[in-house]
Design a protein around this motif. Structure first.
Motif, PDB file in Angstrom:
ATOM      1  N   TYR A   1       6.804  -5.174  -4.649  1.00 33.61           N
ATOM      2  CA  TYR A   1       7.857  -4.164  -4.679  1.00 33.61           C
ATOM      3  C   TYR A   1       9.198  -4.809  -4.380  1.00 33.61           C
ATOM      4  CZ  TYR A   1       5.969  -4.227   0.094  1.00 33.61           C
ATOM      5  OH  TYR A   1       5.459  -4.614   1.302  1.00 33.61           O
ATOM      6  N   THR A   2      10.267  -4.060  -4.586  1.00 37.49           N
ATOM      7  CA  THR A   2      11.606  -4.606  -4.385  1.00 37.49           C
ATOM      8  C   THR A   2      11.913  -4.804  -2.903  1.00 37.49           C
ATOM      9  OG1 THR A   2      12.659  -2.422  -4.294  1.00 37.49           O
ATOM     10  CG2 THR A   2      12.468  -3.461  -6.477  1.00 37.49           C
ATOM     11  N   GLY A   3      12.799  -5.735  -2.622  1.00 35.51           N
ATOM     12  CA  GLY A   3      13.247  -5.959  -1.252  1.00 35.51           C
ATOM     13  C   GLY A   3      13.964  -4.752  -0.681  1.00 35.51           C
ATOM     14  N   ALA A   4      14.689  -4.027  -1.520  1.00 38.95           N
ATOM     15  CA  ALA A   4      15.390  -2.826  -1.052  1.00 38.95           C
ATOM     16  C   ALA A   4      14.390  -1.768  -0.594  1.00 38.95           C
ATOM     17  CB  ALA A   4      16.286  -2.281  -2.161  1.00 38.95           C
ATOM     18  N   LEU A   5      13.294  -1.627  -1.322  1.00 42.12           N
ATOM     19  CA  LEU A   5      12.266  -0.665  -0.921  1.00 42.12           C
ATOM     20  C   LEU A   5      11.627  -1.096   0.401  1.00 42.12           C
ATOM     21  CD1 LEU A   5      10.770   1.931  -1.883  1.00 42.12           C
ATOM     22  CD2 LEU A   5       9.020   0.393  -2.771  1.00 42.12           C
ATOM     23  N   LYS A   6      11.328  -2.364   0.537  1.00 42.49           N
ATOM     24  CA  LYS A   6      10.751  -2.877   1.783  1.00 42.49           C
ATOM     25  C   LYS A   6      11.695  -2.630   2.951  1.00 42.49           C
ATOM     26  CE  LYS A   6       7.906  -5.338   4.403  1.00 42.49           C
ATOM     27  NZ  LYS A   6       8.388  -5.162   5.742  1.00 42.49           N
ATOM     28  N   HIS A   7      12.997  -2.849   2.728  1.00 46.66           N
ATOM     29  CA  HIS A   7      13.958  -2.651   3.809  1.00 46.66           C
ATOM     30  C   HIS A   7      13.988  -1.188   4.262  1.00 46.66           C
ATOM     31  CE1 HIS A   7      17.199  -3.589   6.476  1.00 46.66           C
ATOM     32  NE2 HIS A   7      17.959  -2.659   5.930  1.00 46.66           N
ATOM     33  N   LEU A   8      13.944  -0.268   3.323  1.00 48.99           N
ATOM     34  CA  LEU A   8      13.905   1.145   3.697  1.00 48.99           C
ATOM     35  C   LEU A   8      12.718   1.410   4.617  1.00 48.99           C
ATOM     36  CD1 LEU A   8      14.539   4.183   3.568  1.00 48.99           C
ATOM     37  CD2 LEU A   8      13.320   4.241   1.367  1.00 48.99           C
ATOM     38  N   PHE A   9      11.544   0.899   4.261  1.00 45.82           N
ATOM     39  CA  PHE A   9      10.361   1.177   5.075  1.00 45.82           C
ATOM     40  C   PHE A   9      10.289   0.297   6.322  1.00 45.82           C
ATOM     41  CE2 PHE A   9       9.455   3.379   1.180  1.00 45.82           C
ATOM     42  CZ  PHE A   9       9.088   4.608   1.702  1.00 45.82           C
ATOM     43  N   ASP A  10      11.149  -0.703   6.429  1.00 48.47           N
ATOM     44  CA  ASP A  10      11.317  -1.417   7.695  1.00 48.47           C
ATOM     45  C   ASP A  10      12.126  -0.572   8.678  1.00 48.47           C
ATOM     46  OD1 ASP A  10       9.918  -3.675   6.930  1.00 48.47           O
ATOM     47  OD2 ASP A  10      11.707  -4.805   6.360  1.00 48.47           O
ATOM     48  N   LEU A  11      12.961   0.333   8.158  1.00 50.46           N
ATOM     49  CA  LEU A  11      13.833   1.139   9.017  1.00 50.46           C
ATOM     50  C   LEU A  11      13.187   2.434   9.510  1.00 50.46           C
ATOM     51  CD1 LEU A  11      17.210   0.763   7.078  1.00 50.46           C
ATOM     52  CD2 LEU A  11      16.497  -0.448   9.165  1.00 50.46           C
ATOM     53  N   VAL A  12      12.162   2.911   8.830  1.00 53.91           N
ATOM     54  CA  VAL A  12      11.546   4.181   9.243  1.00 53.91           C
ATOM     55  C   VAL A  12      10.694   3.980  10.484  1.00 53.91           C
ATOM     56  CG1 VAL A  12      11.539   5.084   6.879  1.00 53.91           C
ATOM     57  CG2 VAL A  12       9.505   3.923   7.773  1.00 53.91           C
ATOM     58  N   HIS A  13      10.458   5.059  11.188  1.00 54.31           N
ATOM     59  CA  HIS A  13       9.579   5.006  12.359  1.00 54.31           C
ATOM     60  C   HIS A  13       8.157   5.303  11.891  1.00 54.31           C
ATOM     61  CE1 HIS A  13       7.791   5.834  16.237  1.00 54.31           C
ATOM     62  NE2 HIS A  13       8.831   5.206  16.765  1.00 54.31           N
ATOM     63  N   HIS A  14       7.223   4.423  12.224  1.00 53.47           N
ATOM     64  CA  HIS A  14       5.856   4.538  11.725  1.00 53.47           C
ATOM     65  C   HIS A  14       5.159   5.826  12.161  1.00 53.47           C
ATOM     66  CE1 HIS A  14       5.210   2.905  15.736  1.00 53.47           C
ATOM     67  NE2 HIS A  14       3.990   3.397  15.650  1.00 53.47           N
ATOM     68  N   ALA A  15       5.509   6.357  13.325  1.00 57.94           N
ATOM     69  CA  ALA A  15       4.824   7.555  13.818  1.00 57.94           C
ATOM     70  C   ALA A  15       5.049   8.766  12.923  1.00 57.94           C
ATOM     71  CB  ALA A  15       5.280   7.876  15.243  1.00 57.94           C
ATOM     72  N   THR A  16       6.107   8.753  12.127  1.00 60.33           N
ATOM     73  CA  THR A  16       6.401   9.901  11.267  1.00 60.33           C
ATOM     74  C   THR A  16       5.523   9.921  10.016  1.00 60.33           C
ATOM     75  OG1 THR A  16       8.141   8.760  10.030  1.00 60.33           O
ATOM     76  CG2 THR A  16       8.806   9.944  12.036  1.00 60.33           C
ATOM     77  N   PHE A  17       4.711   8.887   9.809  1.00 61.59           N
ATOM     78  CA  PHE A  17       3.908   8.773   8.591  1.00 61.59           C
ATOM     79  C   PHE A  17       2.433   9.096   8.795  1.00 61.59           C
ATOM     80  CE2 PHE A  17       7.696   6.786   7.334  1.00 61.59           C
ATOM     81  CZ  PHE A  17       7.764   6.955   5.968  1.00 61.59           C
ATOM     82  N   ALA A  18       2.006   9.359  10.004  1.00 61.77           N
ATOM     83  CA  ALA A  18       0.589   9.600  10.267  1.00 61.77           C
ATOM     84  C   ALA A  18       0.066  10.746   9.411  1.00 61.77           C
ATOM     85  CB  ALA A  18       0.372   9.895  11.749  1.00 61.77           C
ATOM     86  N   GLY A  19      -0.805  10.416   8.480  1.00 63.14           N
ATOM     87  CA  GLY A  19      -1.410  11.414   7.609  1.00 63.14           C
ATOM     88  C   GLY A  19      -0.527  11.956   6.510  1.00 63.14           C
ATOM     89  N   LYS A  20       0.692  11.436   6.373  1.00 61.94           N
ATOM     90  CA  LYS A  20       1.623  11.929   5.344  1.00 61.94           C
ATOM     91  C   LYS A  20       1.130  11.511   3.966  1.00 61.94           C
ATOM     92  CE  LYS A  20       5.947  11.183   6.130  1.00 61.94           C
ATOM     93  NZ  LYS A  20       7.002  12.152   6.392  1.00 61.94           N
ATOM     94  N   PRO A  21       0.973  12.443   3.031  1.00 59.64           N
ATOM     95  CA  PRO A  21       0.553  12.071   1.683  1.00 59.64           C
ATOM     96  C   PRO A  21       1.656  11.307   0.951  1.00 59.64           C
ATOM     97  CG  PRO A  21       0.321  14.443   2.046  1.00 59.64           C
ATOM     98  CD  PRO A  21       1.070  13.885   3.200  1.00 59.64           C
ATOM     99  N   VAL A  22       1.254  10.210   0.318  1.00 60.68           N
ATOM    100  CA  VAL A  22       2.190   9.383  -0.446  1.00 60.68           C
ATOM    101  C   VAL A  22       1.580   9.108  -1.811  1.00 60.68           C
ATOM    102  CG1 VAL A  22       3.496   7.220  -0.525  1.00 60.68           C
ATOM    103  CG2 VAL A  22       3.027   8.298   1.682  1.00 60.68           C
TER     104      VAL A  22
END
Length: 193
Positions: free
Chosen positions: A87-108
């Motif tokens: 994936y792109t570096g820009a996409l990786k950077h976005l997901f480096d900035l998010v807090h992991h706890a907000t993704f528990a069980g989130k459908p993607v």
């Protein structure tokens, strides 16, 4: 369903973009089937804001709004062009900035575009592990499209349209089962700045 937030992220850093067209096609089907209005975040526009911070505690202004929209989404549609088998570096950077706890069980819902079928497993070998680390629920059906699936930058493949329909069905089924996303957001609100 009217209170659910659906957010699409196009990891493309160019315009026009087949990846953005693919993510938009998925969001259009989600809107048609759910009646909800999704939000599309295009990293071609968002990346300059996001790169103003290297860690989440430094995120401010427009970048903070982007990160929060991703964190607070009840359903994410994430698409990327394949760059060097990933994936792109820009996409990786976005997901480096998010807090992991907000993704528990989130459908993607995972999607990607590439120049050749040889990169078709990027959703399995690159995107799925990223969201596995975040403890998200990646949907079984992924979508991978090549240049031949488009007429210019418009999706034109009935085969890809069928995959979109199946993935959208899975996504809507999962958001119907997910408890309130607000319970997962445990990060303190960032100060304006």
């Amino acid at each position: 369903m009217s209170e659910l937030a659906i957010v699409g992220v196009s990891g493309s850093v160019t315009r026009p973009s087949r990846t953005t067209a693919l993510v938009r096609a998925v969001l259009d089907r989600l809107e048609a089937r759910s009646g909800l209005t999704p939000r599309l975040i295009e990293l071609v526009d968002a990346a300059p804001h996001l790169f103003s911070a290297l860690t989440w505690d430094r995120v401010a202004g427009e970048a903070r709004a982007i990160v929060r929209a991703v964190e607070q989404a009840d359903l994410l549609v994430v698409g990327t062009p394949v760059y060097r088998a990933s994936y792109t570096g820009a996409l990786k950077h976005l997901f480096d900035l998010v807090h992991h706890a907000t993704f528990a069980g989130k459908p993607v819902l995972l999607a990607a575009t590439g120049g050749t079928p040889l990169h078709g497993l990027v959703t399995e070998h690159q995107l799925r592990p990223l969201f596995g680390f975040l403890n998200a629920l990646t949907l079984p059906t992924t979508i991978y499209a090549v240049e031949a699936d488009f007429d210019g930058h418009r999706l034109a493949s009935p085969r890809i349209a069928e995959r979109i329909e199946r993935a959208v069905g899975e996504a809507l089924e999962q958001v119907g089962r997910r408890p309130g996303a607000e319970e997962a957001d445990r990060r303190p609100v960032l100060a304006a700045g």
